[in-house]
Design a protein around this motif. Structure first.
Motif, PDB file in Angstrom:
ATOM      1  N   LEU A   1      -0.263 -10.217 -13.565  1.00 15.55           N
ATOM      2  CA  LEU A   1       0.082  -9.116 -14.471  1.00 15.55           C
ATOM      3  C   LEU A   1       1.398  -8.475 -14.053  1.00 15.55           C
ATOM      4  CD1 LEU A   1      -3.274  -7.231 -15.150  1.00 15.55           C
ATOM      5  CD2 LEU A   1      -1.866  -8.474 -16.783  1.00 15.55           C
ATOM      6  N   ALA A   2       1.580  -8.291 -12.747  1.00 12.49           N
ATOM      7  CA  ALA A   2       2.832  -7.720 -12.241  1.00 12.49           C
ATOM      8  C   ALA A   2       4.005  -8.630 -12.572  1.00 12.49           C
ATOM      9  CB  ALA A   2       2.732  -7.491 -10.733  1.00 12.49           C
TER      10      ALA A   2
ATOM     11  N   ARG B   1      10.245  -4.774 -16.816  1.00 10.41           N
ATOM     12  CA  ARG B   1       9.605  -3.523 -16.437  1.00 10.41           C
ATOM     13  C   ARG B   1       9.530  -3.426 -14.915  1.00 10.41           C
ATOM     14  NH1 ARG B   1       4.146  -3.332 -19.807  1.00 10.41           N
ATOM     15  NH2 ARG B   1       4.205  -1.112 -19.395  1.00 10.41           N
ATOM     16  N   SER B   2       9.743  -2.223 -14.400  1.00  8.13           N
ATOM     17  CA  SER B   2       9.560  -2.027 -12.964  1.00  8.13           C
ATOM     18  C   SER B   2       8.068  -1.912 -12.680  1.00  8.13           C
ATOM     19  CB  SER B   2      10.294  -0.779 -12.499  1.00  8.13           C
ATOM     20  OG  SER B   2       9.853   0.348 -13.206  1.00  8.13           O
ATOM     21  N   VAL B   3       7.637  -2.518 -11.586  1.00  3.21           N
ATOM     22  CA  VAL B   3       6.210  -2.642 -11.293  1.00  3.21           C
ATOM     23  C   VAL B   3       5.922  -2.192  -9.865  1.00  3.21           C
ATOM     24  CG1 VAL B   3       4.279  -4.264 -11.111  1.00  3.21           C
ATOM     25  CG2 VAL B   3       6.028  -4.610 -12.859  1.00  3.21           C
ATOM     26  N   TRP B   4       4.831  -1.474  -9.696  1.00  2.50           N
ATOM     27  CA  TRP B   4       4.327  -1.126  -8.366  1.00  2.50           C
ATOM     28  C   TRP B   4       3.008  -1.855  -8.169  1.00  2.50           C
ATOM     29  CZ3 TRP B   4       5.630   1.477  -3.987  1.00  2.50           C
ATOM     30  CH2 TRP B   4       4.612   1.754  -3.089  1.00  2.50           C
ATOM     31  N   LEU B   5       2.983  -2.749  -7.217  1.00  2.00           N
ATOM     32  CA  LEU B   5       1.755  -3.431  -6.813  1.00  2.00           C
ATOM     33  C   LEU B   5       1.811  -3.568  -5.304  1.00  2.00           C
ATOM     34  CD1 LEU B   5      -0.890  -4.958  -7.220  1.00  2.00           C
ATOM     35  CD2 LEU B   5       0.438  -7.014  -7.692  1.00  2.00           C
TER      36      LEU B   5
ATOM     37  N   ALA C   1       7.449   1.622 -14.020  1.00  2.00           N
ATOM     38  CA  ALA C   1       6.931   1.724 -15.382  1.00  2.00           C
ATOM     39  C   ALA C   1       5.467   1.288 -15.438  1.00  2.00           C
ATOM     40  CB  ALA C   1       7.763   0.862 -16.319  1.00  2.00           C
ATOM     41  N   LEU C   2       5.071   0.391 -14.539  1.00  2.00           N
ATOM     42  CA  LEU C   2       3.699  -0.102 -14.492  1.00  2.00           C
ATOM     43  C   LEU C   2       3.211   0.013 -13.050  1.00  2.00           C
ATOM     44  CD1 LEU C   2       1.245  -1.543 -15.773  1.00  2.00           C
ATOM     45  CD2 LEU C   2       2.381  -3.707 -15.194  1.00  2.00           C
ATOM     46  N   THR C   3       2.086   0.681 -12.878  1.00  2.00           N
ATOM     47  CA  THR C   3       1.469   0.820 -11.558  1.00  2.00           C
ATOM     48  C   THR C   3       0.131   0.099 -11.584  1.00  2.00           C
ATOM     49  OG1 THR C   3       2.507   2.972 -11.251  1.00  2.00           O
ATOM     50  CG2 THR C   3       0.620   2.451  -9.855  1.00  2.00           C
ATOM     51  N   LEU C   4      -0.021  -0.829 -10.670  1.00  2.00           N
ATOM     52  CA  LEU C   4      -1.277  -1.568 -10.547  1.00  2.00           C
ATOM     53  C   LEU C   4      -1.902  -1.200  -9.217  1.00  2.00           C
ATOM     54  CD1 LEU C   4       0.142  -4.995 -11.738  1.00  2.00           C
ATOM     55  CD2 LEU C   4      -1.299  -3.464 -13.058  1.00  2.00           C
ATOM     56  N   LEU C   5      -3.098  -0.653  -9.263  1.00  2.00           N
ATOM     57  CA  LEU C   5      -3.790  -0.232  -8.054  1.00  2.00           C
ATOM     58  C   LEU C   5      -5.048  -1.051  -7.876  1.00  2.00           C
ATOM     59  CD1 LEU C   5      -3.598   3.644  -8.547  1.00  2.00           C
ATOM     60  CD2 LEU C   5      -2.111   2.233  -7.119  1.00  2.00           C
ATOM     61  N   GLU C   6      -5.237  -1.531  -6.683  1.00  2.00           N
ATOM     62  CA  GLU C   6      -6.491  -2.197  -6.361  1.00  2.00           C
ATOM     63  C   GLU C   6      -7.139  -1.360  -5.267  1.00  2.00           C
ATOM     64  OE1 GLU C   6      -8.507  -6.100  -4.441  1.00  2.00           O
ATOM     65  OE2 GLU C   6      -6.450  -5.635  -3.968  1.00  2.00           O
ATOM     66  N   THR C   7      -8.091  -0.589  -5.683  1.00  2.00           N
ATOM     67  CA  THR C   7      -8.755   0.290  -4.740  1.00  2.00           C
ATOM     68  C   THR C   7     -10.133   0.648  -5.272  1.00  2.00           C
ATOM     69  OG1 THR C   7      -8.496   2.363  -3.502  1.00  2.00           O
ATOM     70  CG2 THR C   7      -7.760   2.382  -5.770  1.00  2.00           C
ATOM     71  N   PRO C   8     -11.083   0.811  -4.364  1.00  2.00           N
ATOM     72  CA  PRO C   8     -12.417   1.210  -4.840  1.00  2.00           C
ATOM     73  C   PRO C   8     -12.413   2.638  -5.342  1.00  2.00           C
ATOM     74  CG  PRO C   8     -12.385   0.960  -2.439  1.00  2.00           C
ATOM     75  CD  PRO C   8     -11.035   0.591  -2.951  1.00  2.00           C
TER      76      PRO C   8
ATOM     77  N   LEU D   1      -4.842   4.499  10.601  1.00  2.00           N
ATOM     78  CA  LEU D   1      -5.225   5.347   9.467  1.00  2.00           C
ATOM     79  C   LEU D   1      -6.575   4.915   8.913  1.00  2.00           C
ATOM     80  CD1 LEU D   1      -2.199   6.030   9.710  1.00  2.00           C
ATOM     81  CD2 LEU D   1      -2.102   6.048   7.236  1.00  2.00           C
ATOM     82  N   SER D   2      -7.328   5.887   8.437  1.00  2.00           N
ATOM     83  CA  SER D   2      -8.595   5.573   7.780  1.00  2.00           C
ATOM     84  C   SER D   2      -8.300   4.876   6.448  1.00  2.00           C
ATOM     85  CB  SER D   2      -9.377   6.856   7.517  1.00  2.00           C
ATOM     86  OG  SER D   2      -8.706   7.642   6.539  1.00  2.00           O
ATOM     87  N   ALA D   3      -9.318   4.278   5.887  1.00  2.00           N
ATOM     88  CA  ALA D   3      -9.154   3.634   4.576  1.00  2.00           C
ATOM     89  C   ALA D   3      -8.700   4.653   3.541  1.00  2.00           C
ATOM     90  CB  ALA D   3     -10.467   2.984   4.140  1.00  2.00           C
ATOM     91  N   GLY D   4      -9.237   5.858   3.620  1.00  2.00           N
ATOM     92  CA  GLY D   4      -8.843   6.903   2.674  1.00  2.00           C
ATOM     93  C   GLY D   4      -7.382   7.304   2.821  1.00  2.00           C
ATOM     94  N   SER D   5      -6.904   7.410   4.055  1.00  2.00           N
ATOM     95  CA  SER D   5      -5.499   7.765   4.279  1.00  2.00           C
ATOM     96  C   SER D   5      -4.575   6.644   3.825  1.00  2.00           C
ATOM     97  CB  SER D   5      -5.244   8.099   5.752  1.00  2.00           C
ATOM     98  OG  SER D   5      -5.892   9.308   6.088  1.00  2.00           O
ATOM     99  N   ARG D   6      -4.997   5.411   4.001  1.00  2.00           N
ATOM    100  CA  ARG D   6      -4.188   4.284   3.525  1.00  2.00           C
ATOM    101  C   ARG D   6      -4.117   4.302   2.001  1.00  2.00           C
ATOM    102  NH1 ARG D   6      -5.009  -0.486   8.013  1.00  2.00           N
ATOM    103  NH2 ARG D   6      -3.414  -1.580   6.836  1.00  2.00           N
ATOM    104  N   ARG D   7      -5.228   4.625   1.350  1.00  2.00           N
ATOM    105  CA  ARG D   7      -5.218   4.740  -0.116  1.00  2.00           C
ATOM    106  C   ARG D   7      -4.275   5.853  -0.554  1.00  2.00           C
ATOM    107  NH1 ARG D   7     -11.103   4.705   0.290  1.00  2.00           N
ATOM    108  NH2 ARG D   7     -11.687   2.525   0.330  1.00  2.00           N
ATOM    109  N   LYS D   8      -4.335   6.988   0.134  1.00  2.00           N
ATOM    110  CA  LYS D   8      -3.448   8.103  -0.191  1.00  2.00           C
ATOM    111  C   LYS D   8      -1.987   7.694  -0.034  1.00  2.00           C
ATOM    112  CE  LYS D   8      -6.526  11.811   1.345  1.00  2.00           C
ATOM    113  NZ  LYS D   8      -6.645  12.898   2.352  1.00  2.00           N
ATOM    114  N   LEU D   9      -1.675   6.954   1.026  1.00  2.00           N
ATOM    115  CA  LEU D   9      -0.307   6.480   1.245  1.00  2.00           C
ATOM    116  C   LEU D   9       0.134   5.603   0.072  1.00  2.00           C
ATOM    117  CD1 LEU D   9       1.899   6.616   3.473  1.00  2.00           C
ATOM    118  CD2 LEU D   9       1.022   4.411   4.260  1.00  2.00           C
ATOM    119  N   GLY D  10      -0.753   4.747  -0.397  1.00  2.00           N
ATOM    120  CA  GLY D  10      -0.450   3.909  -1.551  1.00  2.00           C
ATOM    121  C   GLY D  10      -0.207   4.725  -2.808  1.00  2.00           C
ATOM    122  N   LEU D  11      -0.971   5.801  -2.981  1.00  2.00           N
ATOM    123  CA  LEU D  11      -0.775   6.670  -4.142  1.00  2.00           C
ATOM    124  C   LEU D  11       0.558   7.410  -4.058  1.00  2.00           C
ATOM    125  CD1 LEU D  11      -4.387   8.092  -4.587  1.00  2.00           C
ATOM    126  CD2 LEU D  11      -3.220   6.388  -6.008  1.00  2.00           C
TER     127      LEU D  11
END
Length: 120
Positions: A31-32, A40-44, A113-120, A94-104
Motif C-alpha cells: 500500500l505504501a 504521495r508522501s507516505v509514513w510507514l 499525505a498517507l500514514t500507515l500504522l501497524e500497532t495493536p 523503551l516500553s512497547a507503549g513508549s515505542r508506539r508513542k515515538l512512532g506517533l
C-alpha cells in the motif's frame, strides 16, 4: 483474499483488521509503495521492529526527518506524550507503549499525505 491492488487509500481513516496471520502486516508495504508511486508522501515506520533496538530514540526520529518534517509538531508531541526523558535511551530500553508513542510523534511530524500504522 484481498490484495493491495484491490485497495486505494483515500483521505480519511481506514481500518484493516483480522485475526492473527491473516496478512495485515504484509498489506502495508505494498500500500505504501502504491501510494508513493502516485507521488504521495507516505509514513510507514515501525519503531517496535527489533532492528531499531540499538538506536537512540532521538536518533530514530532524526533519521526520519524529511522535507515536510515539522519540528514544532514533534516537540509538542514529545512534551505531550512525556517522551523527553526517553529520547536519549536506545529503543530496546523503551516500553512497547513508549515505542508506539515515538512512532506517533514521527507520523504526526512527518507531514506525510498517507500514514500507515501497524500497532495493536
Amino acid at each position: 483474499m484481498m490484495t493491495p491492488q484491490d485497495l486505494t487509500p483515500e483521505p480519511g481513516l481506514s481500518f484493516v483488521r483480522g485475526g492473527e496471520g491473516r496478512g495485515k502486516t504484509r498489506l502495508l508495504a505494498p500500500l505504501a509503495a502504491q501510494a508513493a508511486a502516485k507521488g504521495r508522501s507516505v509514513w510507514l515506520e515501525q519503531p517496535a521492529d527489533a532492528r531499531h533496538d540499538a538506536v537512540l530514540a532521538r536518533d530514530w526520529l532524526a533519521q526520519r526527518q524529511g522535507e515536510r518534517w515539522s519540528p514544532a509538531v514533534a516537540a509538542a508531541l514529545v512534551e505531550a506524550l512525556a517522551l523527553a526523558e526517553h529520547l536519549d535511551k536506545p529503543l530496546y530500553m523503551l516500553s512497547a507503549g513508549s515505542r508506539r508513542k515515538l512512532g506517533l510523534v514521527g507520523a504526526a511530524a512527518s507531514g506525510a499525505a498517507l500514514t500507515l500504522l501497524e500497532t495493536p
